[in-house]
Design a protein around this motif. Structure first.
Motif, PDB file in Angstrom:
ATOM      1  N   ALA A  72    -111.320  21.341 -36.170  1.00 28.67           N
ATOM      2  CA  ALA A  72    -109.876  21.191 -36.390  1.00 28.67           C
ATOM      3  C   ALA A  72    -109.564  19.807 -36.974  1.00 28.67           C
ATOM      4  O   ALA A  72    -108.757  19.669 -37.903  1.00 28.67           O
ATOM      5  N   VAL A  73    -110.226  18.788 -36.423  1.00 23.22           N
ATOM      6  CA  VAL A  73    -110.027  17.425 -36.911  1.00 23.22           C
ATOM      7  C   VAL A  73    -110.571  17.290 -38.342  1.00 23.22           C
ATOM      8  O   VAL A  73    -109.939  16.688 -39.210  1.00 23.22           O
ATOM      9  N   TYR A  74    -111.743  17.881 -38.571  1.00 18.31           N
ATOM     10  CA  TYR A  74    -112.360  17.828 -39.899  1.00 18.31           C
ATOM     11  C   TYR A  74    -111.451  18.485 -40.948  1.00 18.31           C
ATOM     12  O   TYR A  74    -111.228  17.932 -42.031  1.00 18.31           O
ATOM     13  N   VAL A 133    -105.195  10.585 -27.200  1.00 19.29           N
ATOM     14  CA  VAL A 133    -105.897   9.555 -27.970  1.00 19.29           C
ATOM     15  C   VAL A 133    -107.321   9.354 -27.481  1.00 19.29           C
ATOM     16  O   VAL A 133    -108.247   9.182 -28.282  1.00 19.29           O
ATOM     17  N   HIS A 134    -107.532   9.384 -26.151  1.00 20.15           N
ATOM     18  CA  HIS A 134    -108.877   9.150 -25.628  1.00 20.15           C
ATOM     19  C   HIS A 134    -109.840  10.251 -26.088  1.00 20.15           C
ATOM     20  O   HIS A 134    -111.016   9.996 -26.338  1.00 20.15           O
ATOM     21  N   LYS A 135    -109.323  11.475 -26.242  1.00 20.70           N
ATOM     22  CA  LYS A 135    -110.189  12.569 -26.685  1.00 20.70           C
ATOM     23  C   LYS A 135    -110.457  12.472 -28.186  1.00 20.70           C
ATOM     24  O   LYS A 135    -111.588  12.711 -28.633  1.00 20.70           O
ATOM     25  N   ILE A 136    -109.435  12.117 -28.978  1.00 21.34           N
ATOM     26  CA  ILE A 136    -109.633  12.022 -30.421  1.00 21.34           C
ATOM     27  C   ILE A 136    -110.631  10.915 -30.744  1.00 21.34           C
ATOM     28  O   ILE A 136    -111.434  11.016 -31.683  1.00 21.34           O
ATOM     29  N   LEU A 184    -113.999  12.449 -30.131  1.00 21.31           N
ATOM     30  CA  LEU A 184    -114.307  13.418 -31.171  1.00 21.31           C
ATOM     31  C   LEU A 184    -114.717  12.727 -32.480  1.00 21.31           C
ATOM     32  O   LEU A 184    -115.703  13.112 -33.125  1.00 21.31           O
ATOM     33  N   LEU A 185    -113.968  11.701 -32.842  1.00 25.61           N
ATOM     34  CA  LEU A 185    -114.253  10.988 -34.083  1.00 25.61           C
ATOM     35  C   LEU A 185    -115.603  10.275 -34.018  1.00 25.61           C
ATOM     36  O   LEU A 185    -116.334  10.211 -35.014  1.00 25.61           O
ATOM     37  N   LEU A 186    -115.928   9.735 -32.837  1.00 26.27           N
ATOM     38  CA  LEU A 186    -117.226   9.086 -32.678  1.00 26.27           C
ATOM     39  C   LEU A 186    -118.358  10.085 -32.861  1.00 26.27           C
ATOM     40  O   LEU A 186    -119.338   9.825 -33.569  1.00 26.27           O
ATOM     41  N   GLU A 223    -118.625  10.976 -36.453  1.00 24.61           N
ATOM     42  CA  GLU A 223    -119.225   9.881 -37.210  1.00 24.61           C
ATOM     43  C   GLU A 223    -120.746   9.911 -37.071  1.00 24.61           C
ATOM     44  O   GLU A 223    -121.484   9.736 -38.052  1.00 24.61           O
ATOM     45  N   LEU A 224    -121.231  10.153 -35.837  1.00 19.37           N
ATOM     46  CA  LEU A 224    -122.666  10.238 -35.596  1.00 19.37           C
ATOM     47  C   LEU A 224    -123.291  11.431 -36.311  1.00 19.37           C
ATOM     48  O   LEU A 224    -124.465  11.397 -36.709  1.00 19.37           O
ATOM     49  N   LYS A 225    -122.514  12.477 -36.516  1.00 18.54           N
ATOM     50  CA  LYS A 225    -122.997  13.650 -37.236  1.00 18.54           C
ATOM     51  C   LYS A 225    -122.915  13.477 -38.752  1.00 18.54           C
ATOM     52  O   LYS A 225    -123.366  14.336 -39.513  1.00 18.54           O
ATOM     53  N   GLY A 226    -122.328  12.373 -39.170  1.00 19.34           N
ATOM     54  CA  GLY A 226    -122.287  12.068 -40.595  1.00 19.34           C
ATOM     55  C   GLY A 226    -121.227  12.795 -41.381  1.00 19.34           C
ATOM     56  O   GLY A 226    -121.370  12.996 -42.592  1.00 19.34           O
ATOM     57  N   VAL A 227    -120.129  13.177 -40.728  1.00 20.01           N
ATOM     58  CA  VAL A 227    -119.091  13.923 -41.451  1.00 20.01           C
ATOM     59  C   VAL A 227    -117.788  13.135 -41.637  1.00 20.01           C
ATOM     60  O   VAL A 227    -116.957  13.497 -42.458  1.00 20.01           O
ATOM     61  N   VAL A 228    -117.603  12.074 -40.850  1.00 19.91           N
ATOM     62  CA  VAL A 228    -116.440  11.199 -41.043  1.00 19.91           C
ATOM     63  C   VAL A 228    -116.912   9.752 -40.973  1.00 19.91           C
ATOM     64  O   VAL A 228    -118.004   9.468 -40.490  1.00 19.91           O
ATOM     65  N   ARG A 229    -116.057   8.857 -41.453  1.00 16.01           N
ATOM     66  CA  ARG A 229    -116.379   7.441 -41.330  1.00 16.01           C
ATOM     67  C   ARG A 229    -115.105   6.653 -41.065  1.00 16.01           C
ATOM     68  O   ARG A 229    -114.009   7.031 -41.516  1.00 16.01           O
ATOM     69  N   PRO A 230    -115.215   5.541 -40.324  1.00 11.07           N
ATOM     70  CA  PRO A 230    -114.054   4.697 -40.036  1.00 11.07           C
ATOM     71  C   PRO A 230    -113.757   3.769 -41.206  1.00 11.07           C
ATOM     72  O   PRO A 230    -114.662   3.359 -41.932  1.00 11.07           O
ATOM     73  N   LEU A 231    -112.478   3.437 -41.368  1.00 11.45           N
ATOM     74  CA  LEU A 231    -112.028   2.491 -42.377  1.00 11.45           C
ATOM     75  C   LEU A 231    -111.216   1.394 -41.680  1.00 11.45           C
ATOM     76  O   LEU A 231    -110.843   1.542 -40.516  1.00 11.45           O
ATOM     77  N   PRO A 232    -110.929   0.272 -42.360  1.00 17.68           N
ATOM     78  CA  PRO A 232    -110.134  -0.786 -41.741  1.00 17.68           C
ATOM     79  C   PRO A 232    -108.774  -0.258 -41.266  1.00 17.68           C
ATOM     80  O   PRO A 232    -108.188   0.638 -41.882  1.00 17.68           O
ATOM     81  N   GLY A 233    -108.279  -0.837 -40.169  1.00 11.59           N
ATOM     82  CA  GLY A 233    -106.961  -0.476 -39.664  1.00 11.59           C
ATOM     83  C   GLY A 233    -106.927   0.843 -38.913  1.00 11.59           C
ATOM     84  O   GLY A 233    -105.893   1.525 -38.876  1.00 11.59           O
ATOM     85  N   LYS A 234    -108.041   1.245 -38.287  1.00 12.73           N
ATOM     86  CA  LYS A 234    -108.130   2.482 -37.493  1.00 12.73           C
ATOM     87  C   LYS A 234    -107.900   3.736 -38.337  1.00 12.73           C
ATOM     88  O   LYS A 234    -107.423   4.750 -37.843  1.00 12.73           O
ATOM     89  N   LEU A 235    -108.237   3.637 -39.604  1.00 13.71           N
ATOM     90  CA  LEU A 235    -108.189   4.810 -40.486  1.00 13.71           C
ATOM     91  C   LEU A 235    -109.523   5.545 -40.454  1.00 13.71           C
ATOM     92  O   LEU A 235    -110.577   4.930 -40.233  1.00 13.71           O
ATOM     93  N   PHE A 236    -109.475   6.857 -40.669  1.00 16.07           N
ATOM     94  CA  PHE A 236    -110.689   7.669 -40.767  1.00 16.07           C
ATOM     95  C   PHE A 236    -110.576   8.575 -41.973  1.00 16.07           C
ATOM     96  O   PHE A 236    -109.480   9.010 -42.335  1.00 16.07           O
TER      97      PHE A 236
END
Length: 366
Positions: free
Chosen positions: A315-317, A339-342, A345-347, A350-363
């Protein structure tokens, strides 16, 4: 651009109270600078923000004498002029709202399909900062990036030198006209820089390296590139102004960390701490965050074809795919997760290689 067009654009630059933003507004309305000067006051008054004072300034004939003098300098010195509506104008800078309508340059430039980064830092570079700068450029050299800096003492000139050592195009953005070099001690680098790169400014030949000009030129350093890298900065300084401008232009900002006790690491550490810059320790970090490594990109795409996401991750992807990039708090709100769950999920994603963090808490999706 022909001589007549350039003449009227130069004249427009000298009209009192007309800056780059207003000049673009006028050019968009009338089509060219000559038409602006030849338009009747009634037509000018129909434009929002144009009043009697500005109309009077547009009728000031002295701007044409100034334009004629500068045009003579440009012609006699074979200065390259980049108009913001032309194809040869730096593409990324073109999209900055306050980018100059004209850029003046000397040297050889190639902006086509190029990776462009700006490197800034203190004028009092330490051995640590100098080594970070040289190693970064050395490791990036196989990717043939364009190195932009301000031709000042310290980190700036070290970046230009390192670029030349590796035969990379390098551009010095200067805070004065092209009729002089500042600081004068750097004159020995001019001819070599102009062989592959050179110098660029939005200042006329009548402009001196006044203090306020350096802040103004920083917008070009920040806007022309894909990312700005800060290598050593005190708690206050011009490098931090450039970093803030890059953030305002929605560009990536990176900073090398340093010891908390080091004077010229405080600015970088604060940028990282306030999430105005991503922590940078090597060229590999930059290559990954900017998606410069094409082989890595291909591998990431292949990984995404086979990676398994659970229902919540999917869903997040899907949401991020539609949004391009988004703040973590907004993702949580829109996907209806705490927020604690998101964050968890994002972490995992990220470990699965499908998202990455950007400056300012952007993904964003990789």
């Amino acid at each position: 651009m022909n001589q007549e067009e350039l003449f009227y654009l130069l004249a427009l630059q000298k009209v009192e109270s007309v800056g780059d933003i207003l000049a673009k507004k006028l050019l968009a309305h009338f089509g060219n600078a000559k038409e602006i000067f030849q338009s009747k006051p009634s037509k000018l008054q129909s434009i929002e923000g144009i009043g009697s004072v500005l109309i009077r300034n547009l009728k000031d004939q002295t701007v044409f004498k100034k334009a004629e003098k500068e045009l003579a300098f440009i012609t006699s010195n074979a200065i390259n002029v980049f108009f913001y509506q032309s194809k040869n104008y730096p593409e990324k800078l073109k999209h900055c709202f306050d980018a100059p309508i004209l850029l003046f340059a000397s040297g050889n430039f190639d902006f086509n399909n190029r990776k462009i980064i700006s490197i800034v830092g203190t004028r009092q570079a330490t051995p640590y900062g100098a080594e970070c700068c040289r190693k970064l450029i050395s490791d990036l050299a196989p990717l043939n990036p364009v190195i932009v800096s301000g031709f000042a003492y310290g980190i700036d000139i070290i970046a230009h030198q390192a670029a030349m050592e590796h035969n990379l195009q390098t551009i010095g953005i200067i805070a004065h006209g092209l009729n002089q070099i500042y600081p004068k001690v750097h004159k020995k680098y001019v001819s070599r820089m102009q062989e592959n790169g050179g110098f660029m400014t939005d200042f006329w030949s009548s402009s001196n390296p006044d203090r306020e000009n350096f802040i103004r030129r920083n917008r070009i350093v920040a806007g022309i590139s894909e990312a700005t890298i800060v290598i050593e900065s005190a708690e206050k300084g011009g490098s931090l102004i450039t970093a803030n401008m890059a953030n305002d232009y929605n560009r990536d900002v990176f900073a090398f960390p340093g010891k908390a006790s080091d004077k010229y690491s405080q600015g970088c550490n604060n940028l990282i701490k306030s999430q105005k810059a991503q922590l940078l320790t090597s060229a590999a970090d930059l290559i990954y965050m900017l998606n410069w490594d094409l082989e890595t990109q291909k591998t990431s795409v292949q990984k995404r074809l086979f990676v398994e996401l659970d229902k919540d991750e999917q869903a997040v992807y899907n949401y991020l795919q539609a949004k391009d990039k988004e703040l973590m708090d907004v993702i949580a709100l829109e996907c209806n997760f705490p927020v604690h769950k998101i964050s968890s999920l994002l972490l995992n994603m990220e470990l699965k290689g499908v998202v990455r963090p950007l400056p300012g808490k952007l993904f964003e999706v990789i």
